[in-house]
Write an enzyme that holds these catalytic residues in place. Structure first.
Site, mmCIF file in Angstrom:
data_model
loop_
_atom_site.group_PDB
_atom_site.id
_atom_site.type_symbol
_atom_site.label_atom_id
_atom_site.label_comp_id
_atom_site.label_asym_id
_atom_site.label_seq_id
_atom_site.Cartn_x
_atom_site.Cartn_y
_atom_site.Cartn_z
ATOM 1 N N GLU A 65 39.753 85.514 64.380
ATOM 2 C CA GLU A 65 38.406 85.148 64.806
ATOM 3 C C GLU A 65 38.398 83.696 65.251
ATOM 4 O O GLU A 65 39.011 82.834 64.629
ATOM 5 C CB GLU A 65 37.363 85.313 63.693
ATOM 6 C CG GLU A 65 36.991 86.728 63.337
ATOM 7 C CD GLU A 65 35.928 86.796 62.244
ATOM 8 O OE1 GLU A 65 35.100 85.855 62.128
ATOM 9 O OE2 GLU A 65 35.921 87.786 61.490
ATOM 10 N N GLN A 121 27.959 94.554 61.019
ATOM 11 C CA GLN A 121 27.340 93.692 62.014
ATOM 12 C C GLN A 121 27.120 94.384 63.354
ATOM 13 O O GLN A 121 26.341 93.902 64.173
ATOM 14 C CB GLN A 121 28.188 92.434 62.212
ATOM 15 C CG GLN A 121 28.231 91.554 60.970
ATOM 16 C CD GLN A 121 29.043 90.286 61.189
ATOM 17 O OE1 GLN A 121 30.184 90.206 60.772
ATOM 18 N NE2 GLN A 121 28.456 89.302 61.842
ATOM 19 N N LYS A 159 21.725 84.027 66.634
ATOM 20 C CA LYS A 159 23.005 83.343 66.797
ATOM 21 C C LYS A 159 23.952 84.319 67.501
ATOM 22 O O LYS A 159 24.446 85.260 66.892
ATOM 23 C CB LYS A 159 23.571 82.926 65.442
ATOM 24 C CG LYS A 159 24.778 82.001 65.517
ATOM 25 C CD LYS A 159 25.231 81.598 64.119
ATOM 26 C CE LYS A 159 26.286 80.521 64.172
ATOM 27 N NZ LYS A 159 26.787 80.156 62.822
ATOM 28 N N ASN A 216 41.200 83.061 60.727
ATOM 29 C CA ASN A 216 39.930 82.809 61.394
ATOM 30 C C ASN A 216 39.695 81.309 61.397
ATOM 31 O O ASN A 216 39.849 80.648 60.356
ATOM 32 C CB ASN A 216 38.778 83.503 60.670
ATOM 33 C CG ASN A 216 38.863 85.013 60.739
ATOM 34 O OD1 ASN A 216 39.724 85.571 61.417
ATOM 35 N ND2 ASN A 216 37.966 85.687 60.042
ATOM 36 N N SER A 276 24.144 88.838 62.557
ATOM 37 C CA SER A 276 24.947 87.737 62.027
ATOM 38 C C SER A 276 24.532 87.327 60.615
ATOM 39 O O SER A 276 24.177 86.178 60.353
ATOM 40 C CB SER A 276 24.861 86.522 62.976
ATOM 41 O OG SER A 276 25.794 85.526 62.615
ATOM 42 N N TRP A 277 24.551 88.295 59.683
ATOM 43 C CA TRP A 277 24.331 88.042 58.261
ATOM 44 C C TRP A 277 23.088 87.192 58.011
ATOM 45 O O TRP A 277 22.000 87.579 58.402
ATOM 46 C CB TRP A 277 25.583 87.413 57.621
ATOM 47 C CG TRP A 277 26.841 88.177 57.867
ATOM 48 C CD1 TRP A 277 27.912 87.785 58.628
ATOM 49 C CD2 TRP A 277 27.194 89.485 57.384
ATOM 50 N NE1 TRP A 277 28.894 88.761 58.638
ATOM 51 C CE2 TRP A 277 28.489 89.809 57.892
ATOM 52 C CE3 TRP A 277 26.541 90.419 56.576
ATOM 53 C CZ2 TRP A 277 29.124 91.015 57.605
ATOM 54 C CZ3 TRP A 277 27.179 91.627 56.299
ATOM 55 C CH2 TRP A 277 28.454 91.903 56.803
ATOM 56 N N ASN A 295 38.679 90.504 54.633
ATOM 57 C CA ASN A 295 38.325 89.445 55.576
ATOM 58 C C ASN A 295 37.700 88.253 54.858
ATOM 59 O O ASN A 295 36.734 88.423 54.101
ATOM 60 C CB ASN A 295 37.321 89.980 56.601
ATOM 61 C CG ASN A 295 36.848 88.899 57.562
ATOM 62 O OD1 ASN A 295 37.567 88.521 58.490
ATOM 63 N ND2 ASN A 295 35.646 88.381 57.351
ATOM 64 N N GLU A 296 38.256 87.078 55.072
ATOM 65 C CA GLU A 296 37.663 85.802 54.644
ATOM 66 C C GLU A 296 37.267 85.783 53.162
ATOM 67 O O GLU A 296 36.092 85.717 52.799
ATOM 68 C CB GLU A 296 36.467 85.446 55.512
ATOM 69 C CG GLU A 296 36.831 85.114 56.947
ATOM 70 C CD GLU A 296 35.691 84.463 57.704
ATOM 71 O OE1 GLU A 296 34.656 84.114 57.091
ATOM 72 O OE2 GLU A 296 35.823 84.293 58.934
ATOM 73 N N TYR A 326 27.327 85.345 69.674
ATOM 74 C CA TYR A 326 28.733 85.001 69.859
ATOM 75 C C TYR A 326 29.417 85.777 70.970
ATOM 76 O O TYR A 326 30.537 85.480 71.333
ATOM 77 C CB TYR A 326 29.504 85.292 68.570
ATOM 78 C CG TYR A 326 29.387 84.283 67.462
ATOM 79 C CD1 TYR A 326 30.250 83.197 67.384
ATOM 80 C CD2 TYR A 326 28.431 84.433 66.462
ATOM 81 C CE1 TYR A 326 30.168 82.284 66.342
ATOM 82 C CE2 TYR A 326 28.334 83.521 65.415
ATOM 83 C CZ TYR A 326 29.207 82.456 65.356
ATOM 84 O OH TYR A 326 29.124 81.549 64.332
#
Length: 475
Positions: free
Chosen positions: A382, A25, A444, A304, A437-438, A167-168, A446
């Site tokens: 996160e 990212q 978007k 997160n 952001s994918w 992650n996630e 942040y």
């Protein structure tokens, strides 16, 4: 939410105050210096909507961004290693890519030079294309290759003392196999989704067990995104729907991580979901031994948190619509045999229909501490708010008071849980700077740092100044 509007005046002594990034990212330069393809490269090119290049060119501009982070008073930063910068084809039997190895050494040294402790993630939604084409986490060869890759990183990057494996896990499984927003873009393939979750847990556990067996220095854990689930009404049907969704999204992974097995209640709820969707899960006998061994050896748990979900009972066909462009109110998610997301009018939302509910973070922390009393130290790895933002050159800073309020309220929730005994020792904002952001592309944002993606100029947002002011309470 009104109970959390009081401004946080001081951070606890020793509290880790950081921000987060992820390699794909932020780095851009996806074809540079021998980097191999990942699961996203051909997909994004063929889709034609978004490109991961230039992102925010962290590959070249990391000294500038890390210096800004230092000047803002951050004490730590989350970074991920791009597997295919080290091993372009994913296989550790190949020679490591010297340019990639040197890049991460330079990056970690720059972190330490700026008094930023690096917290490093080994896999952040970026499986090598070679392994992805062979089934990604559904193929157990991926587990073995991941363990070898992790072992290489532990030996090589001695600058790092804090490691996260994956992650996630649920976000990857949901987006790949349920909502269809990540490649391979399957819709409600429940078998693949639950199997991927389990296999990722096994991969994490194997890495933890290896880390401890070889006596590597430092700490290791993994990162779960937790979405607390609340019933739309107090009816038995809605409460059961919330339990089902919670088991699929949260409990299955927390059980596997912190208990080392799936509790009877979790197994019964997952079985109900599998039966309703003609799905299946395969667990090898040795898997549970591996999970059990690792469950006692996790040094830290990354959480997160972005939003909660309100769920009503539902037995119709599964359907989903992903709001990827910020058209407020367009999201739809209904999971056959589980439940349907509904709006709670008392909870505000972002343009991407993400609920803004800081109480949910307090509930998450208290629930983990209650349900898993042997949990390791927790870091909020996160938390943040995505928004549509444009730079106004007539002003010194971009006014994002909404982000300040968001962070402040969630931080208040964390400190409330901490004051009640929950062992949470740090906070990483998502994100340090505006990033790719994918499935949302570049609209978007942040970051604490506004990035002009065309010129790569950096500008501070007002939230960055607030973040800096709060950091001074640690000194």
């Amino acid at each position: 939410m009104s109970t959390l509007l009081k401004r946080v005046k001081k951070l606890p002594e020793g509290f880790v105050w950081g921000a987060a990034t992820a390699a794909y990212q932020v780095e851009g330069n996806t074809n540079l210096d021998g980097k191999g393809k990942i699961m996203w490269d051909d997909y994004l090119k063929n889709q034609g909507n978004f490109s991961p290049n230039p992102a925010c060119d962290f590959y070249h501009r990391y000294p500038e961004d890390l210096k800004i982070a230092h000047n803002l008073g951050l004490s730590a930063i989350r970074i991920s290693i791009a597997w295919t910068r080290i091993f372009p084809n994913g296989y550790v039997t190949d020679e490591p890519n010297e340019a990639g190895v040197k890049y991460y050494h330079r990056l970690f040294h720059e972190c330490l030079k700026n008094n930023l402790v690096p917290y490093v993630t080994l896999h952040h939604f970026d499986s090598p294309k070679t392994l992805f084409d062979q089934g990604d986490w559904l193929n157990r060869e991926m587990i073995d290759e991941f363990v070898k890759y992790a072992d290489f990183c532990f030996q090589e990057f001695v600058e790092v003392d804090n490691w996260f494996t994956i992650n996630e896990l649920i976000s990857l499984a949901m987006c790949q196999y349920i909502q269809g927003t990540f490649p391979p873009n399957k819709l409600f393939d429940v078998s693949d989704a639950i199997q991927a979750q389990h296999n990722e847990l096994v991969a994490h556990a194997k890495v933890v067990n290896l880390f401890k067996a070889k006596g590597y220095k430092g700490r290791i854990g993994l990162i779960h995104v937790i979405q607390p689930v609340y019933p739309a009404t107090n009816s038995e049907a809605d409460r059961h729907a919330a339990d089902l969704r919670d088991a699929f999204m949260n409990r299955f992974l927390l059980d596997g991580t912190l208990l080392g097995f799936y509790s009877d209640r979790t197994r019964h709820l997952i079985k109900e979901i599998l039966v309703a969707n003609n799905a299946e899960l395969h667990i090898l006998p040795e898997d549970l031994e591996i999970l059990k061994q690792a469950s006692k050896q996790n040094d830290m748990l990354g959480i997160n948190y972005y939003q909660n979900q309100t769920v009503a009972s539902y037995d119709g066909p599964s359907e989903t619509y992903h709001n990827g462009n910020g058209k407020k109110g367009s999201s739809v998610f209904a999971f056959h045999g589980v439940g349907k997301d509904v709006r709670n009018p008392a909870i505000p939302t972002t343009d991407w229909d993400w609920n803004i509910y800081p109480e949910g973070l307090y509930d998450v922390l208290k629930k983990i501490a209650h349900d898993y009393p042997d949990y390791p130290v927790i870091y909020i790895t996160e938390n943040g708010m995505g928004a549509k933002e444009a730079w106004d050159s007539s002003k010194d800073y971009l006014d994002d008071n909404y982000r300040i309020d968001f962070i402040d309220q969630h931080l208040a929730a964390i400190l409330k849980a901490r004051n009640e005994g929950v062992n949470v020792q740090g906070y990483f904002l998502w994100s340090l700077q505006d990033q790719f952001s994918w499935s949302n592309g570049y609209n978007k944002r942040y970051g604490l740092i506004y990035v002009d993606f065309a010129s790569q100029d950096r500008h501070l947002k007002r939230s960055a100044l607030w973040f800096k002011a709060l950091s001074k309470t640690l000194q």
